[in-house]
Each structure stands twice: as C-alpha cells, then as structure tokens.
Motif scaffolding. Sequence first.
Motif, mmCIF file in Angstrom:
data_model
loop_
_atom_site.group_PDB
_atom_site.id
_atom_site.type_symbol
_atom_site.label_atom_id
_atom_site.label_comp_id
_atom_site.label_asym_id
_atom_site.label_seq_id
_atom_site.Cartn_x
_atom_site.Cartn_y
_atom_site.Cartn_z
ATOM 1 N N VAL A 64 0.869 -1.175 0.000
ATOM 2 C CA VAL A 64 0.000 0.000 0.000
ATOM 3 C C VAL A 64 0.905 1.224 0.000
ATOM 4 O O VAL A 64 1.772 1.366 0.882
ATOM 5 C CB VAL A 64 -0.925 0.015 1.230
ATOM 6 N N HIS A 65 0.735 2.100 -1.007
ATOM 7 C CA HIS A 65 1.603 3.267 -1.165
ATOM 8 C C HIS A 65 0.920 4.549 -0.685
ATOM 9 O O HIS A 65 -0.308 4.635 -0.649
ATOM 10 C CB HIS A 65 1.998 3.421 -2.637
ATOM 11 N N ALA A 66 1.748 5.516 -0.320
ATOM 12 C CA ALA A 66 1.230 6.789 0.182
ATOM 13 C C ALA A 66 0.698 7.681 -0.936
ATOM 14 O O ALA A 66 0.023 8.673 -0.666
ATOM 15 C CB ALA A 66 2.330 7.525 0.948
ATOM 16 N N ALA A 67 0.996 7.355 -2.196
ATOM 17 C CA ALA A 67 0.533 8.137 -3.345
ATOM 18 C C ALA A 67 0.359 7.165 -4.526
ATOM 19 O O ALA A 67 0.917 6.067 -4.519
ATOM 20 C CB ALA A 67 1.536 9.235 -3.693
ATOM 21 N N PRO A 68 -0.411 7.564 -5.535
ATOM 22 C CA PRO A 68 -0.668 6.671 -6.677
ATOM 23 C C PRO A 68 0.490 6.589 -7.662
ATOM 24 O O PRO A 68 0.371 6.945 -8.823
ATOM 25 C CB PRO A 68 -1.921 7.289 -7.305
ATOM 26 N N GLU A 69 1.624 6.096 -7.180
ATOM 27 C CA GLU A 69 2.793 5.892 -8.043
ATOM 28 C C GLU A 69 3.698 4.850 -7.408
ATOM 29 O O GLU A 69 3.797 4.756 -6.172
ATOM 30 C CB GLU A 69 3.540 7.203 -8.246
ATOM 31 N N ALA A 70 4.336 4.051 -8.248
ATOM 32 C CA ALA A 70 5.130 2.918 -7.769
ATOM 33 C C ALA A 70 6.264 3.344 -6.846
ATOM 34 O O ALA A 70 6.657 2.588 -5.959
ATOM 35 C CB ALA A 70 5.678 2.138 -8.949
ATOM 36 N N GLY A 71 6.814 4.541 -7.036
ATOM 37 C CA GLY A 71 7.930 4.978 -6.212
ATOM 38 C C GLY A 71 7.525 5.635 -4.918
ATOM 39 O O GLY A 71 8.395 6.047 -4.140
ATOM 40 N N ALA A 72 6.237 5.738 -4.650
ATOM 41 C CA ALA A 72 5.776 6.391 -3.419
ATOM 42 C C ALA A 72 6.095 5.529 -2.209
ATOM 43 O O ALA A 72 6.227 4.305 -2.310
ATOM 44 C CB ALA A 72 4.276 6.662 -3.506
ATOM 45 N N PRO A 73 6.263 6.143 -1.039
ATOM 46 C CA PRO A 73 6.569 5.380 0.175
ATOM 47 C C PRO A 73 5.518 4.300 0.437
ATOM 48 O O PRO A 73 4.332 4.488 0.184
ATOM 49 C CB PRO A 73 6.556 6.447 1.278
ATOM 50 N N GLN A 115 -7.500 6.514 -9.783
ATOM 51 C CA GLN A 115 -6.549 7.508 -10.277
ATOM 52 C C GLN A 115 -5.803 6.905 -11.467
ATOM 53 O O GLN A 115 -5.227 5.821 -11.364
ATOM 54 C CB GLN A 115 -5.553 7.882 -9.189
ATOM 55 N N GLY A 116 -5.816 7.565 -12.606
ATOM 56 C CA GLY A 116 -5.124 7.073 -13.781
ATOM 57 C C GLY A 116 -5.945 6.039 -14.546
ATOM 58 O O GLY A 116 -7.041 5.656 -14.148
ATOM 59 N N THR A 117 -5.380 5.574 -15.673
ATOM 60 C CA THR A 117 -6.068 4.595 -16.514
ATOM 61 C C THR A 117 -5.088 3.517 -16.970
ATOM 62 O O THR A 117 -3.867 3.689 -16.888
ATOM 63 C CB THR A 117 -6.672 5.273 -17.762
ATOM 64 N N GLY A 118 -5.639 2.409 -17.466
ATOM 65 C CA GLY A 118 -4.818 1.336 -18.003
ATOM 66 C C GLY A 118 -3.854 0.783 -16.983
ATOM 67 O O GLY A 118 -4.210 0.558 -15.819
ATOM 68 N N GLU A 119 -2.601 0.551 -17.418
ATOM 69 C CA GLU A 119 -1.603 0.000 -16.522
ATOM 70 C C GLU A 119 -1.174 0.984 -15.442
ATOM 71 O O GLU A 119 -0.521 0.596 -14.467
ATOM 72 C CB GLU A 119 -0.373 -0.449 -17.317
ATOM 73 N N GLN A 120 -1.527 2.241 -15.617
ATOM 74 C CA GLN A 120 -1.185 3.274 -14.637
ATOM 75 C C GLN A 120 -2.332 3.570 -13.687
ATOM 76 O O GLN A 120 -2.305 4.565 -12.964
ATOM 77 C CB GLN A 120 -0.775 4.568 -15.361
ATOM 78 N N ALA A 121 -3.363 2.713 -13.682
ATOM 79 C CA ALA A 121 -4.530 2.948 -12.826
ATOM 80 C C ALA A 121 -4.249 2.529 -11.384
ATOM 81 O O ALA A 121 -3.643 1.480 -11.129
ATOM 82 C CB ALA A 121 -5.732 2.191 -13.370
ATOM 83 N N TRP A 122 -4.693 3.358 -10.459
ATOM 84 C CA TRP A 122 -4.535 3.096 -9.035
ATOM 85 C C TRP A 122 -5.888 3.218 -8.342
ATOM 86 O O TRP A 122 -6.779 3.928 -8.821
ATOM 87 C CB TRP A 122 -3.549 4.088 -8.403
ATOM 88 N N LEU A 123 -6.032 2.537 -7.215
ATOM 89 C CA LEU A 123 -7.244 2.613 -6.406
ATOM 90 C C LEU A 123 -6.894 3.207 -5.049
ATOM 91 O O LEU A 123 -5.908 2.797 -4.423
ATOM 92 C CB LEU A 123 -7.853 1.223 -6.199
ATOM 93 N N ARG A 124 -7.691 4.166 -4.615
ATOM 94 C CA ARG A 124 -7.478 4.694 -3.260
ATOM 95 C C ARG A 124 -8.308 3.855 -2.302
ATOM 96 O O ARG A 124 -9.531 3.720 -2.466
ATOM 97 C CB ARG A 124 -7.884 6.160 -3.159
ATOM 98 N N VAL A 125 -7.646 3.280 -1.295
ATOM 99 C CA VAL A 125 -8.322 2.407 -0.337
ATOM 100 C C VAL A 125 -8.358 3.019 1.060
ATOM 101 O O VAL A 125 -8.754 2.365 2.026
ATOM 102 C CB VAL A 125 -7.631 1.030 -0.299
ATOM 103 N N PRO A 181 -15.936 7.068 -8.593
ATOM 104 C CA PRO A 181 -15.461 8.354 -9.107
ATOM 105 C C PRO A 181 -13.945 8.431 -9.183
ATOM 106 O O PRO A 181 -13.220 7.639 -8.577
ATOM 107 C CB PRO A 181 -16.013 9.346 -8.079
ATOM 108 N N ALA A 182 -13.470 9.407 -9.931
ATOM 109 C CA ALA A 182 -12.036 9.671 -9.997
ATOM 110 C C ALA A 182 -11.604 10.386 -8.728
ATOM 111 O O ALA A 182 -12.360 11.153 -8.133
ATOM 112 C CB ALA A 182 -11.718 10.523 -11.220
ATOM 113 N N CYS A 183 -10.380 10.132 -8.304
ATOM 114 C CA CYS A 183 -9.864 10.764 -7.094
ATOM 115 C C CYS A 183 -9.615 12.243 -7.344
ATOM 116 O O CYS A 183 -9.206 12.647 -8.439
ATOM 117 C CB CYS A 183 -8.562 10.103 -6.644
ATOM 118 N N GLY A 184 -9.823 13.047 -6.339
ATOM 119 C CA GLY A 184 -9.556 14.465 -6.446
ATOM 120 C C GLY A 184 -8.083 14.752 -6.256
ATOM 121 O O GLY A 184 -7.279 13.857 -5.989
ATOM 122 N N PRO A 185 -7.696 16.008 -6.344
ATOM 123 C CA PRO A 185 -6.284 16.380 -6.236
ATOM 124 C C PRO A 185 -5.764 16.504 -4.820
ATOM 125 O O PRO A 185 -4.644 16.929 -4.613
ATOM 126 C CB PRO A 185 -6.254 17.744 -6.937
#
Length: 531
Positions: A358-367, A384-394, A413-417
């Motif tokens: 589980v990452h702190a942000a929607p990116e592979a390099g996030a803590p 957040q994102g689409t395709g292979e770059q899609a992430w889910l906020r849990v 819905p899509a995640c906000g900023p």
Amino acid sequence: MRAGLRGVGLLAVTGALVAAAVSPAAAEPAATWQPDLSAGEGTGVVVESGTARFDAATAIGAPMEGPEGETESSADPADVVPTGLLTLPSRPLDRPATEVDSTLVTDTAPGSTAGIDVRGKRAGGGWTEWVPATPGEEPGSATTELPEAVDEVQGRIVLTSTGGAPPAVRGVTLSAAPATESETESAPMTEAGPRSYSVFATREGLVGGTTANGHKIANRDRFVALPSRRALSPNGRSDYSVKVCAPNGRCAFAPVWDIGPWNTKDDYWNPAAERQSFKDLPQGVPQAQAAFRNGHNGGKDQFGRRPANPAGIDLGDGIFWDALGLKDNSQVQVDYLWTGSVRLSTVSTEGDEDEVDVHAAPEAGAPVVGIAADSADVPVECTQGTGEQAWLRVGEGQYIPADAVESAPTDVPACGPAAPAAPAAPAAPGEKAGDAVATDPPADAAGDRAGAAPTGTAPAGEKPATDPADSPAEKATRKSTTSGAPATPADPTTTDEAPASTKPSPPADTGTRQAAPGSGAAQRAPSAATP
C-alpha cells in the motif's frame, strides 16, 4: 337488507384486491432447496456417504449452546465443548427474502447438539453476518431472521459434542419465502464508512495449527481473529476483512479466518441490540477488555477465566511483524470493513506473492505505508489514472495498483487532487473513532494495576512478541521510518515499540493469543489465565 349484504360483499372483494396489490409476493411460493453436504467446507466436521459427522480431532473450542442458541456470560470452563463448523454452498434467490426456515435431519445423543447459522448477500454485494437460527417447536426445525432483504442465502452447520456418540446431520432443507414489498424497500443508498474502534492486539502464532475456518496456519501468515463466529470468513475467502493500523502509522488489510481472543460470542463492534452477548457493554468495547480493566463479569471472560490482557483482536505473525512492524502487543485501530457501504474489492496476488504494498501516493515509487494481504477485501473509494497506470485509493493516503484486485470497479469516481494523508492515530481504548463510548478506570483502580506493565514490556501474563534481526519486519519498519510519512503518535495506553532484536529466528511457539479451551489438533494455545 339485500343491498347492505351486497355492499359488504363488495367491500370484502375490494379489500382482498387491495391486499393482493400491496403484497404480491405473499402469494408466491418459497424457494426450497437441500444443500449438498459433501460440497461443504470447514473444520471439526467430516462428510461421509452424504452425512456430516462431528470430528473431535479437528474441532474448535466453544461454549455449550442453550435451548435458545444462547450462552451465559458466566459460563464455567466445564461448559466449553469442542465445536465443528461446515459451511454449505450458497443459493441465489429469484426474489429477495428476509427470513429463512431450516430443517435438519440429525442424530444427536445426550451431550451433543446440531444447529445452523444462516447469512445472506445484500443487494450491494456484501454478506450479512452469520445469524444463529432460533429453534422451532418441531425437532430439527429453526428460523433465521436476517437484518435486511437478501438475494442469496448460505447455511453453516454447527455441531458440538462433550463425548459419547458424535452428532451427525443426514440432511438439511432451507426455505426462503419472498419478502413483502415493504420489507424490500430501502432508503436511498448513501455511502457510509465502516465501524472503527481502538482495541488491544496480540500475536496469534500457532504456526502449523488450524484456524476455525479450516485454514492451516503458515509461517508469517496474514490473517486476523475476532472473538465471534458471526464474522468468520470461509477458508480462502475475504467476506469479512479488517483494516488494522498501528501507532507507527502502518496499516494492513487482512481477512478474518479465526475466532478469538478469549471469547467466541463477543461481536463487540455491533450495537447492543444486535450484540450476541454482553449487551450491557458499550459498543466497541471487547468483553475481555472490560473484564481486564473494569472487572466486568467478575473480571472473567465467557468461560470463567481471568483474561491476562484486554485483547479484542489477534494478528497472524505476518500481519504483526511484517506488515505493521510491531515488536510487542499493542493498541491498534481496527476498521470492520463489512459494516460499511463503501464498495469492496478482493486482493488477488500473482505467483508466490502473498501481499500487495500500500503506497502513500498513486505511483510505484511512493513510500510504502502498509500492505493488503492476498484474499483480503479493500474499500475502493476512487480511482486515479487509466490502463496500466490505474490506481485505487483504499484509504486516506493509501493506494494500491488497480490490477491488484480481482475485478476493479468501473463505476467509482475519480480521485480528487487532495494530497495524501497519513492514517489517523488510534483512538483511546474503548472509543469509536471520533466518539467516546467508554471510560477506563484510573490506573490504580481495582483490576488495572495488577495487569499494568512498565513501558516497553508486554502486559502481565504475556510474553514479548520478539522478531528475528533483519527480518521482513525490520524491512517493513524501515520502509515506514524512511518513507517520509509522518509517524502517528503512540497511544498512551500502548507499549512502546522495542528496539530491533538481535536474536536468531524464534522457535515455534504458541503465540500470545488466548481462546476457548478444548481438545484436538485445532485447539488454540493453552490459556495463561487463572481460573
């Protein structure tokens, strides 16, 4: 007089037509079926030649059932009997139902019982909790009232025996009558978070043993136990999952695969009206905690033992050490995910992986701020994102890749900023997140001082949950402490995290959990409590 009679007749006919229009489902026949016992799964029960028989070798410990399916909170240890559970195949319904009748064809000798729990799948996709059936007047008959209309039904056979001839079930018939129109009406769907409470956690251990749902406990296993069979997931399933957050800010999502600690009928997360036992306690307060800290029930659990700690949840070693980085038993914040209305999706890992970071942000390099165990349910709040770059906020500041779940929802819905945030600190003991529901006595109150322990040590009656040096736990802790995510202040009632151990890998042990005593390979660790 004739006109008057004609008027009465017209009124009667009109009333009948109106009644039929209001409740058209009342005239429809009930759905009736006989589950295949040989297709059932569980522990403490074997099925041979179409008959489900009690198996003492793999039974779990539980209190003796009363005539109405209830037990006394002051049950003597002598009343604890081995129990077997067999989860039957589920059955979809053509029309929703709120009540299920059951008939069991049984062979029971004195000292043994045979009953059934029933649950249903809600319109939103999640299951209700298991509800013990209330025995009827006829032998083997019972009725279960479900909390809401469901469109799928499942039964679970419950067998108990104190010796002698083991009980057996030769057949089960379930019948679900269509609910009335008023029973199927529901308020507009509003998304609500799950119930969340701060409870004391202990490490389960028991590697090589068998849990209440038949799961064989592996080394560094990733599951939890709660003290009620109402929220026990079938083996390999995640119908009931939790999110556990430690004081250091790390969180883990894991399925409920065992029953304990201490009690077996304490669904403390439910309100008093729904709680199976200990209805006098505030919602969110485990009975073991109330007994340990406040002297509830004479300071004893439902089996008449004096709890050596106030635990309300047990954690598998992989959750305790690796996911949360705990060094000792601790206060934790627990979300009981099935009690909310947020869409849940099941984690499914590939190959030998048994968790997803589980990452702190929607990116592979996030803590990395935690893990989601394979087969655990996670609440999907947004994408957040689409395709292979899609992430889910849990959760707040908690993301997993969309391809980590079996079927990512497409209508969220899509995640906000908004910037991610660290998990909130656990509430004080006995409090729901944001709402105080209980107050512990002063430190010198009777029953509390005796169990108190110096900071950095396990409470009285517990052994420290040490971990090998440079183990996955150490790595997990380093991920947290070097990630840049702010650490959550420790709860003042918790024990401080111990320094990294330099000892070799710990030998096989019985863990720190306490549960119902009994006999057989499936029994939990012997209690350290005094009678």
